[in-house]
Scaffold this active site. Structure first.
Site, mmCIF file in Angstrom:
data_model
loop_
_atom_site.group_PDB
_atom_site.id
_atom_site.type_symbol
_atom_site.label_atom_id
_atom_site.label_comp_id
_atom_site.label_asym_id
_atom_site.label_seq_id
_atom_site.Cartn_x
_atom_site.Cartn_y
_atom_site.Cartn_z
ATOM 1 N N GLY A 140 42.664 39.401 45.501
ATOM 2 C CA GLY A 140 43.935 39.034 46.109
ATOM 3 C C GLY A 140 44.966 40.125 45.941
ATOM 4 N N HIS A 141 44.550 41.358 46.174
ATOM 5 C CA HIS A 141 45.477 42.480 46.129
ATOM 6 C C HIS A 141 44.841 43.681 46.829
ATOM 7 C CE1 HIS A 141 43.128 43.154 42.317
ATOM 8 N NE2 HIS A 141 43.022 44.343 42.891
ATOM 9 N N ALA A 142 45.661 44.714 47.028
ATOM 10 C CA ALA A 142 45.163 45.995 47.548
ATOM 11 C C ALA A 142 45.596 47.089 46.586
ATOM 12 C CB ALA A 142 45.741 46.264 48.940
ATOM 13 N N ARG A 166 41.413 42.882 49.025
ATOM 14 C CA ARG A 166 40.108 42.381 48.598
ATOM 15 C C ARG A 166 40.228 41.027 47.905
ATOM 16 N NH1 ARG A 166 39.866 46.565 45.026
ATOM 17 N NH2 ARG A 166 40.780 47.640 46.802
#
Ligand code: TYD
Length: 137
Positions: A54-56, A101
């Protein structure tokens, strides 16, 4: 790394030294992976049904390996999503920077091993999806 797409990521077949006593896989800087490893970390004891990620990342390159068990990695470039299932220690997913992702569908006892191109830095994270979409556009 605003311009990377999910098609810049791929499954890398890692070498396996096989014999009857078991297998060995070795990963060398700039040989099997296109970067130098500055950090290794792993996720383990992941409760069933949990999802992570839950981040890039803005600059970080990673190779993600299922050292044990299996899980899915969902990559998203803001336009296209691709799901990769990792289930063997000699398969790695090369994740380029600038991609959202999510990690899910962990089997029980799964170990998610990450070889990373940079030390941990919170400044390299984008943790809000709307902010990620703005970054990509
Ligand atoms: P995070 O990368 O958000 O985990 P995930 O995407 O797998 O859910 O990291 C979770 C926490 O762990 C966060 O507070 C930062 C910390 N952390 C470190 O201190 N060093 C590291 O190398 C990593 C990967 C995380």
């Amino acid at each position: 790394m605003r311009v990377t797409t999910v098609y810049d990521c791929s499954i890398v077949q890692l070498p396996m030294i096989h014999n009857a006593q078991g297998n060995i896989t070795a990963i060398n800087n700039s040989v099997e992976i296109p970067f130098n490893v500055q950090r290794v970390y792993y996720l383990y004891d992941i409760p069933g049904g949990e999802s992570r990620g839950g981040h890039a990342h803005k600059e970080l390159k990673q190779l993600i390996v299922a050292a044990s068990g299996s899980f899915n990695v969902v990559l998203d470039d803001g336009k296209v999503k691709r799901t990769f299932t990792l289930s063997r220690p000699n398969m790695g997913l090369l994740v380029m920077p600038g991609l959202w992702r999510e990690l899910d569908s962990f089997s029980s006892g799964a170990i998610l091993l990450v070889l990373a191109s940079l030390p941990y830095s919170e400044a390299d994270y984008i943790r809000e999806y709307n902010q990620f979409l703005k970054y990509k556009n």
